[in-house]
Design a protein around this motif. Structure first.
Motif, PDB file in Angstrom:
ATOM      1  N   ILE B  97      -0.280  -3.802  -2.268  1.00 48.26           N
ATOM      2  CA  ILE B  97       0.673  -3.513  -1.196  1.00 48.26           C
ATOM      3  C   ILE B  97       0.846  -4.695  -0.250  1.00 48.26           C
ATOM      4  CG2 ILE B  97       0.419  -1.005  -1.263  1.00 48.26           C
ATOM      5  CD1 ILE B  97      -1.365  -1.168   1.164  1.00 48.26           C
ATOM      6  N   LEU B  98      -0.170  -5.560  -0.153  1.00 53.24           N
ATOM      7  CA  LEU B  98      -0.017  -6.720   0.723  1.00 53.24           C
ATOM      8  C   LEU B  98       0.434  -7.948  -0.061  1.00 53.24           C
ATOM      9  CD1 LEU B  98      -3.123  -6.256   3.014  1.00 53.24           C
ATOM     10  CD2 LEU B  98      -0.755  -5.647   3.460  1.00 53.24           C
ATOM     11  N   ASN B  99       0.559  -7.772  -1.369  1.00 53.73           N
ATOM     12  CA  ASN B  99       1.053  -8.854  -2.203  1.00 53.73           C
ATOM     13  C   ASN B  99       0.241 -10.126  -2.008  1.00 53.73           C
ATOM     14  OD1 ASN B  99       2.764  -9.719  -4.129  1.00 53.73           O
ATOM     15  ND2 ASN B  99       4.503 -10.075  -2.782  1.00 53.73           N
ATOM     16  N   ASN B 100      -1.066  -9.970  -1.899  1.00 54.28           N
ATOM     17  CA  ASN B 100      -1.907 -11.131  -1.607  1.00 54.28           C
ATOM     18  C   ASN B 100      -3.223 -11.034  -2.362  1.00 54.28           C
ATOM     19  OD1 ASN B 100      -3.876 -12.862  -0.151  1.00 54.28           O
ATOM     20  ND2 ASN B 100      -2.144 -13.204   1.195  1.00 54.28           N
ATOM     21  N   PRO B 101      -3.589 -12.110  -3.068  1.00 52.31           N
ATOM     22  CA  PRO B 101      -4.790 -12.068  -3.904  1.00 52.31           C
ATOM     23  C   PRO B 101      -6.081 -12.053  -3.109  1.00 52.31           C
ATOM     24  CG  PRO B 101      -3.856 -14.262  -3.925  1.00 52.31           C
ATOM     25  CD  PRO B 101      -2.896 -13.395  -3.167  1.00 52.31           C
ATOM     26  N   LEU B 102      -6.015 -12.302  -1.809  1.00 46.41           N
ATOM     27  CA  LEU B 102      -7.241 -12.351  -1.013  1.00 46.41           C
ATOM     28  C   LEU B 102      -7.497 -11.062  -0.247  1.00 46.41           C
ATOM     29  CD1 LEU B 102      -7.220 -15.987   0.344  1.00 46.41           C
ATOM     30  CD2 LEU B 102      -8.734 -14.979  -1.353  1.00 46.41           C
ATOM     31  N   ALA B 103      -6.595 -10.098  -0.406  1.00 41.18           N
ATOM     32  CA  ALA B 103      -6.792  -8.842   0.317  1.00 41.18           C
ATOM     33  C   ALA B 103      -7.909  -8.038  -0.323  1.00 41.18           C
ATOM     34  CB  ALA B 103      -5.498  -8.036   0.309  1.00 41.18           C
ATOM     35  N   SER B 104      -8.767  -7.474   0.498  1.00 42.04           N
ATOM     36  CA  SER B 104      -9.805  -6.559   0.035  1.00 42.04           C
ATOM     37  C   SER B 104     -10.385  -5.890   1.278  1.00 42.04           C
ATOM     38  CB  SER B 104     -10.895  -7.301  -0.737  1.00 42.04           C
ATOM     39  OG  SER B 104     -11.784  -7.931   0.156  1.00 42.04           O
ATOM     40  N   PRO B 105     -11.113  -4.785   1.089  1.00 41.58           N
ATOM     41  CA  PRO B 105     -11.685  -4.120   2.260  1.00 41.58           C
ATOM     42  C   PRO B 105     -12.584  -5.068   3.051  1.00 41.58           C
ATOM     43  CG  PRO B 105     -11.973  -2.762   0.306  1.00 41.58           C
ATOM     44  CD  PRO B 105     -11.409  -4.071  -0.156  1.00 41.58           C
ATOM     45  N   TYR B 106     -13.211  -5.990   2.333  1.00 37.64           N
ATOM     46  CA  TYR B 106     -14.142  -6.909   2.977  1.00 37.64           C
ATOM     47  C   TYR B 106     -13.405  -7.974   3.779  1.00 37.64           C
ATOM     48  CZ  TYR B 106     -18.450  -9.606   3.361  1.00 37.64           C
ATOM     49  OH  TYR B 106     -19.559 -10.255   3.829  1.00 37.64           O
ATOM     50  N   THR B 107     -12.420  -8.628   3.145  1.00 37.12           N
ATOM     51  CA  THR B 107     -11.734  -9.731   3.825  1.00 37.12           C
ATOM     52  C   THR B 107     -10.836  -9.246   4.960  1.00 37.12           C
ATOM     53  OG1 THR B 107     -10.178  -9.674   1.993  1.00 37.12           O
ATOM     54  CG2 THR B 107     -11.748 -11.463   1.998  1.00 37.12           C
ATOM     55  N   LEU B 246      15.341  -1.691  -6.145  1.00 39.91           N
ATOM     56  CA  LEU B 246      15.108  -0.677  -7.179  1.00 39.91           C
ATOM     57  C   LEU B 246      15.077   0.727  -6.575  1.00 39.91           C
ATOM     58  CD1 LEU B 246      12.415  -2.407  -9.403  1.00 39.91           C
ATOM     59  CD2 LEU B 246      14.643  -1.644 -10.175  1.00 39.91           C
ATOM     60  N   GLY B 247      15.327   0.793  -5.273  1.00 34.70           N
ATOM     61  CA  GLY B 247      15.390   2.104  -4.635  1.00 34.70           C
ATOM     62  C   GLY B 247      14.040   2.635  -4.203  1.00 34.70           C
ATOM     63  N   ILE B 248      13.062   1.739  -4.076  1.00 41.98           N
ATOM     64  CA  ILE B 248      11.740   2.172  -3.628  1.00 41.98           C
ATOM     65  C   ILE B 248      11.661   2.020  -2.114  1.00 41.98           C
ATOM     66  CG2 ILE B 248       9.271   1.636  -3.706  1.00 41.98           C
ATOM     67  CD1 ILE B 248       9.827   0.713  -6.614  1.00 41.98           C
ATOM     68  N   ASN B 249      11.221   3.086  -1.463  1.00 40.52           N
ATOM     69  CA  ASN B 249      11.032   3.008  -0.018  1.00 40.52           C
ATOM     70  C   ASN B 249       9.713   2.278   0.213  1.00 40.52           C
ATOM     71  OD1 ASN B 249      10.509   3.403   2.681  1.00 40.52           O
ATOM     72  ND2 ASN B 249      11.397   5.453   2.698  1.00 40.52           N
ATOM     73  N   THR B 250       9.815   0.949   0.280  1.00 43.94           N
ATOM     74  CA  THR B 250       8.598   0.127   0.265  1.00 43.94           C
ATOM     75  C   THR B 250       7.719   0.398   1.481  1.00 43.94           C
ATOM     76  OG1 THR B 250       9.819  -1.653   1.311  1.00 43.94           O
ATOM     77  CG2 THR B 250       9.613  -1.740  -1.066  1.00 43.94           C
ATOM     78  N   GLU B 251       8.360   0.643   2.621  1.00 43.35           N
ATOM     79  CA  GLU B 251       7.570   0.830   3.829  1.00 43.35           C
ATOM     80  C   GLU B 251       6.732   2.105   3.735  1.00 43.35           C
ATOM     81  OE1 GLU B 251       8.520   1.128   8.529  1.00 43.35           O
ATOM     82  OE2 GLU B 251       9.702  -0.262   7.324  1.00 43.35           O
ATOM     83  N   ARG B 252       7.383   3.172   3.262  1.00 41.19           N
ATOM     84  CA  ARG B 252       6.664   4.435   3.140  1.00 41.19           C
ATOM     85  C   ARG B 252       5.562   4.332   2.083  1.00 41.19           C
ATOM     86  NH1 ARG B 252      10.419   9.189   1.903  1.00 41.19           N
ATOM     87  NH2 ARG B 252       9.961   8.652  -0.240  1.00 41.19           N
ATOM     88  N   LEU B 253       5.890   3.687   0.976  1.00 40.71           N
ATOM     89  CA  LEU B 253       4.891   3.542  -0.089  1.00 40.71           C
ATOM     90  C   LEU B 253       3.679   2.762   0.406  1.00 40.71           C
ATOM     91  CD1 LEU B 253       4.231   4.027  -3.094  1.00 40.71           C
ATOM     92  CD2 LEU B 253       5.318   1.845  -3.602  1.00 40.71           C
ATOM     93  N   ARG B 254       3.951   1.685   1.172  1.00 42.67           N
ATOM     94  CA  ARG B 254       2.852   0.881   1.715  1.00 42.67           C
ATOM     95  C   ARG B 254       1.994   1.699   2.665  1.00 42.67           C
ATOM     96  NH1 ARG B 254       6.251  -3.825   1.668  1.00 42.67           N
ATOM     97  NH2 ARG B 254       5.426  -5.128   0.004  1.00 42.67           N
ATOM     98  N   LEU B 255       2.660   2.460   3.551  1.00 34.88           N
ATOM     99  CA  LEU B 255       1.924   3.267   4.538  1.00 34.88           C
ATOM    100  C   LEU B 255       1.053   4.295   3.829  1.00 34.88           C
ATOM    101  CD1 LEU B 255       1.262   4.372   7.338  1.00 34.88           C
ATOM    102  CD2 LEU B 255       3.328   5.731   7.245  1.00 34.88           C
ATOM    103  N   GLN B 256       1.658   5.030   2.901  1.00 33.45           N
ATOM    104  CA  GLN B 256       0.902   6.064   2.189  1.00 33.45           C
ATOM    105  C   GLN B 256      -0.284   5.465   1.461  1.00 33.45           C
ATOM    106  OE1 GLN B 256       4.027   7.641  -0.228  1.00 33.45           O
ATOM    107  NE2 GLN B 256       4.571   9.249   1.232  1.00 33.45           N
ATOM    108  N   THR B 257      -0.030   4.351   0.768  1.00 35.02           N
ATOM    109  CA  THR B 257      -1.097   3.724  -0.001  1.00 35.02           C
ATOM    110  C   THR B 257      -2.197   3.213   0.921  1.00 35.02           C
ATOM    111  OG1 THR B 257       0.576   3.057  -1.580  1.00 35.02           O
ATOM    112  CG2 THR B 257      -1.577   2.034  -1.810  1.00 35.02           C
ATOM    113  N   LEU B 258      -1.799   2.601   2.026  1.00 32.86           N
ATOM    114  CA  LEU B 258      -2.802   2.050   2.938  1.00 32.86           C
ATOM    115  C   LEU B 258      -3.681   3.161   3.515  1.00 32.86           C
ATOM    116  CD1 LEU B 258      -3.852  -0.582   4.132  1.00 32.86           C
ATOM    117  CD2 LEU B 258      -2.420  -0.180   6.110  1.00 32.86           C
ATOM    118  N   ILE B 259      -3.064   4.304   3.822  1.00 33.21           N
ATOM    119  CA  ILE B 259      -3.847   5.420   4.351  1.00 33.21           C
ATOM    120  C   ILE B 259      -4.841   5.920   3.298  1.00 33.21           C
ATOM    121  CG2 ILE B 259      -3.715   7.845   5.076  1.00 33.21           C
ATOM    122  CD1 ILE B 259      -1.173   7.053   6.622  1.00 33.21           C
ATOM    123  N   LEU B 260      -4.353   6.087   2.074  1.00 31.24           N
ATOM    124  CA  LEU B 260      -5.248   6.537   0.994  1.00 31.24           C
ATOM    125  C   LEU B 260      -6.397   5.565   0.805  1.00 31.24           C
ATOM    126  CD1 LEU B 260      -2.718   7.780  -1.728  1.00 31.24           C
ATOM    127  CD2 LEU B 260      -4.201   9.151  -0.270  1.00 31.24           C
TER     128      LEU B 260
END
Lengths: 271, 351
Positions: B97-107, B246-260
């Motif tokens: 969701i952050l489109n970044n190879p360095l993202a992780s719970p730790y970093t 492609l018709g994806i609500n990217t903001e909502r998808l990011r929010l939902q995924t980040l919460i999960l």
């Protein structure tokens, strides 16, 4: 399907990008031309429903904003200009993603059949299992176009789909888009820089300049030497080619504003 | 001619699917082997038959053996697997969701926030010993981890924030919470300090069936919800504008995924402390092995995470016989060089 924009205006903050644009996309091919930053991409985004302009955009008489996202995505396929991704996906998977809203956990035969056919038509079969990061810019662009078409849209909006392609591929892709447009009755609009591509493939040409629609119509009535000089600041010779379509030969840039150009050249002749 | 080509394409795609499935099955086996080895090793000198009998015929071994295997080793070993899987999935989806190879719970500071929460609970609750470690510490760690995740998202909601902004925000949060932990350590009494340090290193000791059940349920629910969005998440990696077109609500998808992902991470780290590098490394391994079709990417990230933590757990027991050192040290010791090696080996060819 007919997509119609009435009096649409759009601004990013205080920067007005589109102003009172009226146009209609009918089944067939429409080219949208104009200099850089004229507002071509913004216009396509407004037409696709991605941006919400002032004014109305209607698909078969229905305002886009009242359509559900699903219906909108199924009917209108917009391909953005940039396709930069680091995703580790194969060409086949990427084209398949055009059907993201139809795909189930198991990929259905319907989806694979559509993708397979497109891959063949676009001559992508040889690179089907290559990863995106192994492709050239032109190949990526073809993959993106294939993905757009995999959505089987009624309205296809392509933002400079040929900018990274070599000469032959440009014509091949345009021929393909033209053929699919005709056989499937798609209303296609493409923003292009190459006036000869516009002239050769489009049924209608719209010219955008400084966010305004300058003129529109059949290629032979729109693409004139005067218009090209005024819009692009380029001196060009327009002759009539196949099927009475204009052929544009660019002679060179006009160094100053086009209205001044005539007098300056005349002055030069005098010396 | 055309027919055969379409057939070839189908077959090639199916072959790819089968190959990926084979990879997933192989890693499942590796995890099982590692889990098994993890259960049969430990400070108490139990023979292999004893352990096996305790597992499969619980009545016929001594109570002590029974307790060691079923109350300590098995839950601890399973905890390693579940925590590893949770961190693997969390890292995979954060990178997606952050489109970044360095993202992780730790970093992104989520682990540091959990550490801060735990340290705070330990300092404040040092009087009421029984409740502190079992309830207060995990709850406080969970709350702080969630707070950090939601702050990251709030940063992302700021107008014009890009995914880079979110990364920078996450890194800043990491350091803020780390300095908070350092301050608490400085203020803490000697006993509390020891407890804080031990927690920060990350430890699987203290695992029990209740904690395991909580993690398992949270993981099942969040993973289930993520799996229902596999295609959208895959498409998200094509880039913001492309996914939107492609018709994806990217903001909502990011929010939902980040919460999960936040719930998943917070649950995992609140019981075990900061186990570093798993959330970073596991998705990279998965990406190299099966690519980013999330139908395979999510399970394999989970399995890689599970395998890494399980192996690390094994190492913490084997390295110095008779003692078990904190697992966070082992995961960082294995994870960091592996990550560096991957980066050097793969270089330009991916991400």
């Amino acid at each position: 399907m007919i997509l119609e924009a009435s009096d649409i205006s759009f601004s990013y903050g205080s920067h007005q990008v589109l102003e009172d644009v009226n146009l209609q996309l009918k089944p067939g091919m429409t080219a949208i031309i104009g200099p850089n930053a004229a507002g071509k991409s913004t216009l396509l985004k407004c037409l696709s429903g991605m941006l919400r302009p002032k004014g109305k955009v209607r698909l078969e008489g229905i305002t886009l904003t009242t359509l559900k996202q699903e219906q909108l995505t199924r009917q209108i396929s917009f391909l953005p200009q940039e396709f930069n991704t680091t995703a580790v996906l194969t060409v086949y998977e990427t084209v398949l993603l055009g059907r993201v809203h139809q795909l189930g956990w198991r990929v259905s035969d319907v989806d694979t059949r559509i993708v397979n056919q497109l891959m063949q038509e676009m001559k992508l079969t040889d690179i089907a299992d290559r990863y995106l990061n192994e492709l050239s810019g032109g190949q990526r662009q073809l993959v993106a176009i294939a993905q757009s078409l995999a959505r089987e849209p009624s309205v296809l909006l392509l933002d400079e789909p040929t900018s990274n392609l070599d000469l032959r591929r440009q014509y091949e892709v345009c021929t393909l888009i033209r053929r699919l447009t005709d056989s499937r009755g798609i209303s296609t609009a493409l923003a292009v820089h190459d006036l000869n591509l516009a002239s050769r493939y489009a049924d209608w040409v719209y010219v955008i300049q400084n966010g305004k629609l300058r003129c529109g119509g059949e290629p032979q009535s729109v693409l004139t030497e005067t218009l090209i000089a005024e819009v692009y600041g380029v001196e060009a010779r327009v002759t009539i080619g196949q099927e009475t379509r204009p052929v544009i030969t660019v002679l060179g840039p006009v160094p100053v504003a086009s209205s001044d150009f005539q007098s300056e050249r005349d002055a030069g002749n005098d010396v | 001619m055309q027919g055969t080509t379409a057939n070839d394409l189908n077959q090639a795609y199916e072959r790819l699917g089968r190959r990926r499935l084979a990879v997933v099955v192989t890693v499942v086996m590796l995890v099982l082997v590692s889990l098994f080895l993890d259960v049969i090793t430990g400070p108490a000198a139990l023979s292999l038959p004893e352990v096996l009998t305790a597992l499969f015929q619980p009545g016929s071994v001594s109570e002590a053996t029974q307790t060691i295997v079923c109350t300590f080793r098995l839950p601890t070993a399973l905890m390693a697997v579940f925590v590893g899987a949770s961190l693997g999935i969390a890292g995979a989806e954060m990178q997606t969701i952050l489109n970044n190879p360095l993202a992780s719970p730790y970093t992104l500071g989520v682990s540091a926030a959990a550490s801060f929460g735990a340290a705070l609970a330990l300092v404040l609750g040092s009087g009421m010993l029984a409740w502190t470690t079992t309830v207060f510490v995990p709850v406080s760690a969970f709350v702080c981890a969630m707070f950090c995740s939601l702050s990251i998202f709030a940063i992302g909601r700021i107008r014009g924030a890009s995914t880079e902004t979110i990364i920078v925000g996450g890194v800043a949060l990491h350091f803020i919470f780390s300095s908070g932990v350092a301050f608490l350590q400085y203020m803490a009494s000697e006993d509390t300090l020891a407890a804080i340090v031990f927690w920060i290193f990350g430890t699987l000791q203290g695992a029990n069936w209740q904690k395991l059940a909580i993690i398992a349920v949270v993981m099942a629910v969040t993973t289930g919800l993520l799996m229902s969005r596999v295609w959208q998440l895959t498409a998200l990696r094509l880039g913001e504008s492309h996914a939107r077109s492609l018709g994806i609500n990217t903001e909502r998808l990011r929010l939902q995924t980040l919460i999960l992902v936040s719930i998943l991470t917070a649950t995992a780290v609140c019981f075990t402390g900061a186990i570093g590098f798993i959330g970073l490394l596991a998705p990279h391994l998965a990406r190299i092995l099966v690519g980013e079709d999330q139908r395979y990417f999510i399970p394999l990230s989970a399995l890689s995470g599970a395998f890494l933590v399980s192996v690390a757990a094994l190492i913490t027991k084997l390295l110095i016989p008779g003692t078990i050192f904190p697992i966070g040290i082992a995961t960082a010791a294995i994870g960091a060089p592996c990550f560096a090696a991957l980066a050097l080996w793969k270089r330009r060819s991916y991400w």
